[in-house]
Motif scaffolding. Sequence first.
Motif, PDB file in Angstrom:
ATOM      1  N   UNK A 155       0.874  -1.181   0.000  1.00  0.00           N
ATOM      2  CA  UNK A 155       0.000   0.000   0.000  1.00  0.00           C
ATOM      3  C   UNK A 155       0.904   1.221   0.000  1.00  0.00           C
ATOM      4  N   UNK A 156       0.643   2.147  -0.907  1.00  0.00           N
ATOM      5  CA  UNK A 156       1.426   3.382  -0.962  1.00  0.00           C
ATOM      6  C   UNK A 156       0.589   4.563  -0.512  1.00  0.00           C
ATOM      7  N   UNK A 157       1.172   5.359   0.384  1.00  0.00           N
ATOM      8  CA  UNK A 157       0.503   6.568   0.868  1.00  0.00           C
ATOM      9  C   UNK A 157       1.127   7.830   0.283  1.00  0.00           C
ATOM     10  N   UNK A 158       1.947   7.670  -0.762  1.00  0.00           N
ATOM     11  CA  UNK A 158       2.669   8.794  -1.350  1.00  0.00           C
ATOM     12  C   UNK A 158       2.568   8.716  -2.871  1.00  0.00           C
ATOM     13  N   UNK A 159       2.044   9.757  -3.532  1.00  0.00           N
ATOM     14  CA  UNK A 159       1.896   9.710  -4.991  1.00  0.00           C
ATOM     15  C   UNK A 159       3.180   9.355  -5.736  1.00  0.00           C
ATOM     16  N   UNK A 160       4.292   9.961  -5.358  1.00  0.00           N
ATOM     17  CA  UNK A 160       5.559   9.671  -6.034  1.00  0.00           C
ATOM     18  C   UNK A 160       5.928   8.203  -5.920  1.00  0.00           C
ATOM     19  N   UNK A 161       5.779   7.662  -4.711  1.00  0.00           N
ATOM     20  CA  UNK A 161       6.152   6.276  -4.488  1.00  0.00           C
ATOM     21  C   UNK A 161       5.180   5.321  -5.161  1.00  0.00           C
ATOM     22  N   UNK A 162       3.911   5.708  -5.243  1.00  0.00           N
ATOM     23  CA  UNK A 162       2.939   4.894  -5.969  1.00  0.00           C
ATOM     24  C   UNK A 162       3.380   4.705  -7.413  1.00  0.00           C
ATOM     25  N   UNK A 163       3.756   5.804  -8.065  1.00  0.00           N
ATOM     26  CA  UNK A 163       4.191   5.701  -9.456  1.00  0.00           C
ATOM     27  C   UNK A 163       5.453   4.858  -9.566  1.00  0.00           C
ATOM     28  N   UNK A 164       6.408   5.062  -8.671  1.00  0.00           N
ATOM     29  CA  UNK A 164       7.664   4.321  -8.734  1.00  0.00           C
ATOM     30  C   UNK A 164       7.434   2.818  -8.576  1.00  0.00           C
ATOM     31  N   UNK A 165       6.593   2.439  -7.615  1.00  0.00           N
ATOM     32  CA  UNK A 165       6.336   1.016  -7.388  1.00  0.00           C
ATOM     33  C   UNK A 165       5.524   0.422  -8.541  1.00  0.00           C
ATOM     34  N   UNK A 166       4.513   1.153  -9.013  1.00  0.00           N
ATOM     35  CA  UNK A 166       3.665   0.635 -10.086  1.00  0.00           C
ATOM     36  C   UNK A 166       4.464   0.374 -11.359  1.00  0.00           C
ATOM     37  N   UNK A 167       5.397   1.270 -11.674  1.00  0.00           N
ATOM     38  CA  UNK A 167       6.192   1.131 -12.894  1.00  0.00           C
ATOM     39  C   UNK A 167       7.225   0.019 -12.760  1.00  0.00           C
ATOM     40  N   UNK A 168       7.776  -0.140 -11.565  1.00  0.00           N
ATOM     41  CA  UNK A 168       8.909  -1.037 -11.375  1.00  0.00           C
ATOM     42  C   UNK A 168       8.512  -2.432 -10.903  1.00  0.00           C
ATOM     43  N   UNK A 169       7.420  -2.526 -10.153  1.00  0.00           N
ATOM     44  CA  UNK A 169       6.970  -3.818  -9.628  1.00  0.00           C
ATOM     45  C   UNK A 169       5.481  -3.992  -9.927  1.00  0.00           C
ATOM     46  N   UNK A 170       5.131  -4.162 -11.203  1.00  0.00           N
ATOM     47  CA  UNK A 170       3.716  -4.288 -11.577  1.00  0.00           C
ATOM     48  C   UNK A 170       3.028  -5.404 -10.793  1.00  0.00           C
ATOM     49  N   UNK A 171       1.861  -5.080 -10.257  1.00  0.00           N
ATOM     50  CA  UNK A 171       1.102  -6.067  -9.504  1.00  0.00           C
ATOM     51  C   UNK A 171       1.341  -6.035  -8.010  1.00  0.00           C
ATOM     52  N   UNK A 172       2.369  -5.319  -7.561  1.00  0.00           N
ATOM     53  CA  UNK A 172       2.668  -5.292  -6.128  1.00  0.00           C
ATOM     54  C   UNK A 172       1.690  -4.414  -5.352  1.00  0.00           C
ATOM     55  N   UNK A 173       1.247  -3.318  -5.949  1.00  0.00           N
ATOM     56  CA  UNK A 173       0.364  -2.396  -5.242  1.00  0.00           C
ATOM     57  C   UNK A 173      -1.043  -2.968  -5.089  1.00  0.00           C
ATOM     58  N   UNK A 174      -1.585  -2.830  -3.878  1.00  0.00           N
ATOM     59  CA  UNK A 174      -2.966  -3.262  -3.642  1.00  0.00           C
ATOM     60  C   UNK A 174      -3.850  -2.083  -3.255  1.00  0.00           C
ATOM     61  N   UNK A 175      -3.266  -0.903  -3.014  1.00  0.00           N
ATOM     62  CA  UNK A 175      -4.051   0.299  -2.711  1.00  0.00           C
ATOM     63  C   UNK A 175      -3.156   1.518  -2.799  1.00  0.00           C
ATOM     64  N   UNK A 176      -3.814   2.675  -3.002  1.00  0.00           N
ATOM     65  CA  UNK A 176      -3.106   3.967  -3.099  1.00  0.00           C
ATOM     66  C   UNK A 176      -4.042   5.050  -2.586  1.00  0.00           C
ATOM     67  N   UNK A 177      -3.530   6.281  -2.452  1.00  0.00           N
ATOM     68  CA  UNK A 177      -4.354   7.371  -1.936  1.00  0.00           C
ATOM     69  C   UNK A 177      -5.152   8.039  -3.058  1.00  0.00           C
ATOM     70  N   UNK A 178      -6.031   8.934  -2.652  1.00  0.00           N
ATOM     71  CA  UNK A 178      -6.823   9.691  -3.624  1.00  0.00           C
ATOM     72  C   UNK A 178      -5.957  10.592  -4.490  1.00  0.00           C
ATOM     73  N   UNK A 179      -4.778  10.945  -3.993  1.00  0.00           N
ATOM     74  CA  UNK A 179      -3.894  11.869  -4.708  1.00  0.00           C
ATOM     75  C   UNK A 179      -2.900  11.156  -5.619  1.00  0.00           C
ATOM     76  N   UNK A 180      -2.936   9.849  -5.633  1.00  0.00           N
ATOM     77  CA  UNK A 180      -2.015   9.072  -6.475  1.00  0.00           C
ATOM     78  C   UNK A 180      -2.588   8.977  -7.887  1.00  0.00           C
ATOM     79  N   UNK A 181      -2.163   9.867  -8.760  1.00  0.00           N
ATOM     80  CA  UNK A 181      -2.763  10.006 -10.094  1.00  0.00           C
ATOM     81  C   UNK A 181      -1.973   9.339 -11.204  1.00  0.00           C
ATOM     82  N   UNK A 182      -0.781   8.843 -10.910  1.00  0.00           N
ATOM     83  CA  UNK A 182       0.057   8.195 -11.920  1.00  0.00           C
ATOM     84  C   UNK A 182       0.511   6.825 -11.411  1.00  0.00           C
ATOM     85  N   UNK A 183       0.495   5.843 -12.286  1.00  0.00           N
ATOM     86  CA  UNK A 183       0.009   5.838 -13.670  1.00  0.00           C
ATOM     87  C   UNK A 183      -1.507   6.047 -13.723  1.00  0.00           C
TER      88      UNK A 183
END
Length: 240
Positions: A5-33
Amino acid sequence: MIRVVSLVPSLTEAVAVTAPGALVARTDWCTHPADLGVPRIGGTKNPDVAAVTALRPDLVVANEEENRPEDLAALRAAGLDVLVTEIRDLEQALRELDRVLRACGVPSRPRWLDEAEGAWSALTPDEPPRRAVVPVWRRPWMVLGRDTFAGDLLARLGVANVYAGHAERYPRVPLDELRAAGADLVVLPDEPYRFTADDGPEAFAGLPAALVDGRHLTWYGPSLVRAPRVLGRALRAASR
């Protein structure tokens, strides 16, 4: 695969791009990807702790500036592993990104991180630097102060933050003081406050205004690869 789970927009994008499938949730402000199809669990300042806990993530990634200590403490009290980053300049950002991605199960440093480091290392900033005020909010006016990631990026681009020596990191400064600060330039990002051509420059009449992409100025992640070019272009345009 590790569940994150990422609580930071920057980190959400970094994890999503680098480890596809790892994220299970993000914040309302996580707009990328833009096409990231995982649930939202509230804001960076008010995450739904119960919803995060119910997802049973292996790791929650956070940031000491963007997330509140009480929320992080509540997540830890619920038995979750919380990794908290601290990012005040580019070099620290690169180190912390590598640390986060390894904690998310990425076996080696991703290519985009090397490309970002190379893009910033290749810069030759203008001399002498231009002195700038960098508002991040209005009503009330707030600007970049000391020890900020965005301020470090601007310095690498040849822009000296007038308030870099201020005691606070994001001081509130009256508009009259900002106008009298001796700046050569005002830099206006479109986040967290959305400055535009019609909302911001008029407050600094007679001073060149650079309208810059806030994501490229304040996010630490894959956007760092293009940030020197995108920001440099906007800063040069303001000098014409």
